[in-house]
Design a protein around this motif. Structure first.
Motif, PDB file in Angstrom:
ATOM      1  N   GLU A  43       0.796  -1.219   0.000  1.00  0.00           N
ATOM      2  CA  GLU A  43       0.000   0.000   0.000  1.00  0.00           C
ATOM      3  C   GLU A  43       0.835   1.278   0.000  1.00  0.00           C
ATOM      4  O   GLU A  43       0.321   2.327  -0.345  1.00  0.00           O
ATOM      5  N   PRO A  45       3.306   4.037  -1.221  1.00  0.00           N
ATOM      6  CA  PRO A  45       3.942   4.482  -2.465  1.00  0.00           C
ATOM      7  C   PRO A  45       5.320   5.078  -2.205  1.00  0.00           C
ATOM      8  O   PRO A  45       5.752   5.202  -1.063  1.00  0.00           O
ATOM      9  N   TYR A  77       2.686   4.520  -7.019  1.00  0.00           N
ATOM     10  CA  TYR A  77       2.139   3.404  -6.250  1.00  0.00           C
ATOM     11  C   TYR A  77       2.668   2.094  -6.833  1.00  0.00           C
ATOM     12  O   TYR A  77       3.089   2.044  -7.981  1.00  0.00           O
ATOM     13  N   VAL A  81      -4.023   2.144  -9.595  1.00  0.00           N
ATOM     14  CA  VAL A  81      -5.028   2.586  -8.633  1.00  0.00           C
ATOM     15  C   VAL A  81      -6.400   2.468  -9.289  1.00  0.00           C
ATOM     16  O   VAL A  81      -6.520   2.481 -10.512  1.00  0.00           O
ATOM     17  N   ASP A  82      -7.424   2.363  -8.488  1.00  0.00           N
ATOM     18  CA  ASP A  82      -8.791   2.210  -8.977  1.00  0.00           C
ATOM     19  C   ASP A  82      -9.356   3.583  -9.348  1.00  0.00           C
ATOM     20  O   ASP A  82     -10.061   4.212  -8.564  1.00  0.00           O
ATOM     21  N   ILE A  86     -12.308   5.728  -7.452  1.00  0.00           N
ATOM     22  CA  ILE A  86     -12.030   7.061  -6.900  1.00  0.00           C
ATOM     23  C   ILE A  86     -12.988   8.072  -7.518  1.00  0.00           C
ATOM     24  O   ILE A  86     -13.586   8.893  -6.824  1.00  0.00           O
ATOM     25  N   LYS A 150      -4.449  11.963 -10.748  1.00  0.00           N
ATOM     26  CA  LYS A 150      -4.132  10.597 -10.335  1.00  0.00           C
ATOM     27  C   LYS A 150      -4.472   9.721 -11.533  1.00  0.00           C
ATOM     28  O   LYS A 150      -5.600   9.730 -12.009  1.00  0.00           O
ATOM     29  N   ASN A 152      -3.159   6.015 -14.088  1.00  0.00           N
ATOM     30  CA  ASN A 152      -2.400   4.771 -14.205  1.00  0.00           C
ATOM     31  C   ASN A 152      -1.537   4.893 -15.457  1.00  0.00           C
ATOM     32  O   ASN A 152      -2.039   5.161 -16.542  1.00  0.00           O
ATOM     33  N   GLY A 157       0.156   3.332 -10.468  1.00  0.00           N
ATOM     34  CA  GLY A 157      -0.633   4.511 -10.147  1.00  0.00           C
ATOM     35  C   GLY A 157       0.322   5.677  -9.961  1.00  0.00           C
ATOM     36  O   GLY A 157       1.376   5.530  -9.332  1.00  0.00           O
ATOM     37  N   SER A 159       0.463   9.969  -9.056  1.00  0.00           N
ATOM     38  CA  SER A 159      -0.178  11.223  -8.664  1.00  0.00           C
ATOM     39  C   SER A 159       0.809  12.343  -8.928  1.00  0.00           C
ATOM     40  O   SER A 159       1.995  12.206  -8.607  1.00  0.00           O
TER      41      SER A 159
END
Length: 189
Positions: A43, A45, A77, A81-82, A86, A150, A152, A157, A159
């Motif tokens: 989890e 990053p 990450y 990321v989803d 989000i 944010k 992919n 992932g 940001s």
């Protein structure tokens, strides 16, 4: 999954992170090693910085900030990321009949205003809304528009934050980041 990370000390020139070998000059904050040198927290990053001169060499239209550190911060990450999750979560409070929206100055997206100085950038393809970035106006005179993205990119992932006219360069910036990630993947082979 288990990831090995080199400690960030004077002798190391790079940090291994989730299949990437990242030169130490980019590492702002690496995940902490445990006593065995094995990093297994999926989890957490890694924080990176990229000198704006490096960005400018690769994206000539990029405008270097007139203030601050002259470095851009990124968070990488360990996997994708989803984005849809989000987006759904953030946009769930915005019904199109109650939200004030308008066009974005820097992109083809819509602005969903939270207040006059705070909005969401939202793509709207055939009624399908997707959060692109969270933006705000800052600065003493309110002259700095900044957006937090944010995304992919290449299986990770990512940001990052862009300001003012650099927001128009998100596609080129994404390609720049993709090439960095690809070079860091190649270094790990």
């Amino acid at each position: 999954m288990i990831f090995i990370v080199s400690a960030c000390n004077a002798e190391t020139t790079s940090v291994e992170f989730s299949g990437l070998i990242i030169p130490k000059k980019y590492v702002l904050q690496a995940p902490e090693n445990n006593s065995k040198g094995v990093y297994d927290d999926e989890e957490i990053p890694i924080g990176l910085v990229i000198d704006e001169e490096d960005v400018k060499r690769n994206i000539p239209e990029y405008q270097i900030a007139a203030r601050g550190s002259r470095k851009l911060s990124l968070v990488v990450y360990q996997g994708p990321v989803d984005i849809k999750g989000i987006s759904d979560s953030v946009l769930s409070g915005y019904s199109s009949d109650k939200v004030r929206f308008g066009p974005d100055k820097y992109s083809q997206n819509k602005r969903y205003y939270r207040s006059a100085d705070n909005w969401l950038l939202v793509s709207d393809d055939n009624g399908q809304r997707l959060l692109v970035a969270q933006c705000s106006r800052t600065g003493i005179f309110g002259n700095v528009v900044g957006c937090d993205f944010k995304k992919n990119i290449n299986g990770y992932g990512i940001s990052y934050h862009l300001e003012n006219s650099n927001i128009t360069l998100t596609k080129k910036f994404d390609e720049f980041i993709a090439s960095k990630i690809e070079s860091w993947k190649e270094a790990s082979k």
